[in-house]
Write a protein that holds these residues in place. Structure first.
Motif: not given
Length: 613
Positions: A394-418
């Motif tokens: 995850m730290k190497q960016g090879r799987v989903a990570t918190l580092v890259n925030r999705p666009e917009g301000t909505d709370i979406v699952h891609k951001w929420l769980w990490p």
């Protein structure tokens, strides 16, 4: 202690011997006299639930965190039937819940009196026990025991309690009102009860056959006229076979599943993987059993519904020690697990599968401890390389990570769980509802000593709220302070929301994250994205705690609503928020139609399976 005791007092003493401190249920006129014995006992606490279904869910959650027995008390007919969905879930997912049903007196039953809560049919006094028969590993039908039989009540009760503990499945006790005060011998209290985490006696293995399985091995030997080996000889033989397979493997792994937790195998598995340097993985139902920050941890494997690096490594292995497997659809990516049976070893309760052979009367609790020494003694030419942990990937960016925030301000699952994954404390108890919550956390490494709880196999909507009550009560019994954290959807919450009132009354302080995405999102992802049947009546979630707490709450409470990533991020960083000194409801507003990637993939796999393609 005297030589005799009232039977209800005997039951209370037996329950305390198992370590039980909380008793779940709802009062009814056929169980009230028994409840008097619970209420006056200084150790047992009567929880008092909003309804019997919630009580069964709470008992389920309590058993998961305690790692042992939970007790549910209902009344005849209307009460016991309300609890059966929750009891069925405990059977499905292997949890020892003892269901005690207060029933009419034996005299009334023999006379077939037309009592309230009966069906007004000839089978009024047998119909309900017949319904529970399919959901119980053992039944103590005390109305069928003659009170003149020496120790009849005691023997029947103790046998069901022993089976419940040994098999990690629900047991059923019908307690007629006239049996409550019956005088029985205290001698049974001196007979030790089994521990579900301890290996059962070899004689018990010889006698036990789980429901729906073929006849035990002794019949096979008898049919062919061979000398029947003792169960311990079979176990030793199985360990030798497994060791030989392991000796020849170049890419061995351990895959940990649900029953490893039910039978307390986590510490033994950890010793095994560390002693041998074996990579280990979990299934969705096995998530959190071992340390997910351990350098030997490879990730969560569910067939096609796995991160690709996890799937590649598991499916390239040539020796799989599959511990406590429950290969259900959601636990296996709709049966897309790709592990060659020829080099798979599956450890179950009461049987072991090695390749294409099966060895009944061998038990995970006997086999696994012997394997530790046997595999540790193997001299292998394999390099003891730890490989990359999931955390490193995850730290190497090879799987989903918190580092890259999705666009917009909505709370979406891609951001929420990490994000919430990084908020968890080391020993948190995490409860997730079947749906976006349970799927969202699957790829996120949990803290080293966290407990992850999801009803993956039975998947009863609303289970998580009741289970959170049971889990939080179990946590109160532990010496170390642990937070209990619930993630539940707005739709699921509506089925069991009353139990939040019980949490307030019992002075509990869980964090209740309510994902408000305007309906049943998991169902929409599977089928009916715009269908009316996946819609719900929207509650004002900010009024729930004030309403359920009433005018004199037993614990302070607070509610929050967050609509943007920045709002949730700030709340999770707030020092006061992180002190578990009150019950908190956090309404997380999320866009309709958004779902975590594992759920999207599982929805496609489920749709494919349902279509028959």
């Amino acid at each position: 202690m005297t030589d005799t005791i009232e039977f209800a007092s005997y039951i209370v003493e037996r329950l305390k011997q198992t370590g039980v401190k909380q008793v779940f249920g709802v009062p009814g006129d056929y169980n009230l006299e028994f409840l008097d014995y619970i209420e006056k006992d200084p150790v047992l606490n009567w929880v008092g639930n909003a309804n019997e279904l919630n009580a069964a869910y709470a008992a389920d959650g309590y058993a998961r965190i305690k790692g042992g027995l939970a007790v549910l008390v209902t009344t005849f007919g209307v009460g016991e039937l309300s609890a059966l969905c929750g009891v069925a879930g405990s059977l499905s997912e292997r949890l020892p819940v003892l269901h005690i049903v207060g029933a009419p007196s034996t005299r009334m039953q023999r006379s077939r009196a037309l009592l309230h809560h009966t069906l007004n049919t000839p089978s009024s006094f047998t119909a309900f026990t017949d319904m529970s028969k399919q959901l119980s590993c053992s039944m103590a039908l005390l109305n069928q025991v003659s009170p003149d039989t020496p120790n009849g009540y005691v023997d029947a009760f103790d046998e069901t309690l022993r089976q419940c503990l040994t098999q990690c499945r629900p047991g059923y006790v019908e307690l007629p009102m006239d049996a409550v005060r019956a005088v029985v011998s205290t001698r049974g209290l001196n007979v030790p009860l089994p521990d579900s985490h301890a290996a059962p006696s070899l004689e018990a293995l010889r006698q036990l056959t789980p429901p729906g399985t073929p006849s035990p091995i002794n019949k096979l030997y008898k049919d062919f006229g061979f000398f029947e080996p003792k169960p311990d000889e079979v176990t030793e033989h199985v360990v030798k076979i497994i060791t030989r397979l392991y000796e020849g493997a170049q890419r061995p792994i351990v895959l940990v599943d649900a029953c490893a937790a039910r039978f307390g195998m986590g510490p033994i598995i950890r010793h095994l993987v560390e002693a041998c340097g074996i990579r280990f993985f979990t299934t969705p139902m096995g998530k959190g059993i071992l340390d997910e920050h351990h350098p030997l941890y490879g990730g969560c494997y569910a067939g096609r519904n796995s991160l690709q690096p996890v799937r590649d490594e598991v499916e390239a292995s040539d020796f799989v020690l599959y511990v406590g497997s429950l290969k259900s659809d959601f636990n296996s990516g709709s049966f897309s697990v790709h592990i060659d049976d020829a080099h798979a070893v599956k450890l179950h309760s009461y049987t072991t599968q090695v390749g294409y052979a099966e060895f009944p009367t061998t038990d995970i609790r006997h086999v696994l401890p012997l394997l530790v020494g046997a595999l540790e003694g193997v001299k292998s030419e394999r390099p003891r390389v730890l490989g990359e942990s999931l955390e490193q990937k995850m730290k190497q960016g090879r799987v989903a990570t918190l580092v890259n925030r999705p666009e917009g301000t909505d709370i979406v699952h891609k951001w929420l769980w990490p994000r919430v994954g990084s908020w968890f404390h080391d020993n948190d108890i995490i409860v997730t509802e079947t749906g976006t919550s349970s799927f969202g956390l699957l790829p996120v490494p949990l803290p080293s000593h966290a407990s992850y709880n999801a009803q993956v196999l039975w998947g009863s909507i609303g289970w998580s709220v009741g289970a959170t009550l049971g889990a939080a009560l179990a946590a109160e019994e532990e010496p170390d302070k642990r937070r209990t954290v619930l993630f539940v959807g707005d739709g699921s919450l509506q089925l069991t929301v009353q139990e939040i009132g019980t949490m307030v009354r019992r002075g509990l302080h869980p964090y209740l994250f309510v994902l408000n995405n305007d309906g049943y999102e998991i169902e929409r992802q599977i089928h009916g994205a715009t269908a009316q049947y996946n819609n719900i009546q929207m509650y004002d979630h900010q009024l729930l705690l004030p309403f359920l707490a009433g005018k004199n709450p037993a614990t302070p409470f607070e509610s929050h609503v967050v609509r943007t990533q920045d709002e949730l991020h700030a709340l999770l960083l707030d020092d006061k928020f992180n002190v578990p000194d009150r019950i908190r409801l956090i309404e997380v507003v999320m866009p309709r139609g958004d779902a975590p990637e594992p759920l999207l993939l599982q929805a496609r796999l489920t749709a494919e399976a349902n279509s028959g393609h």
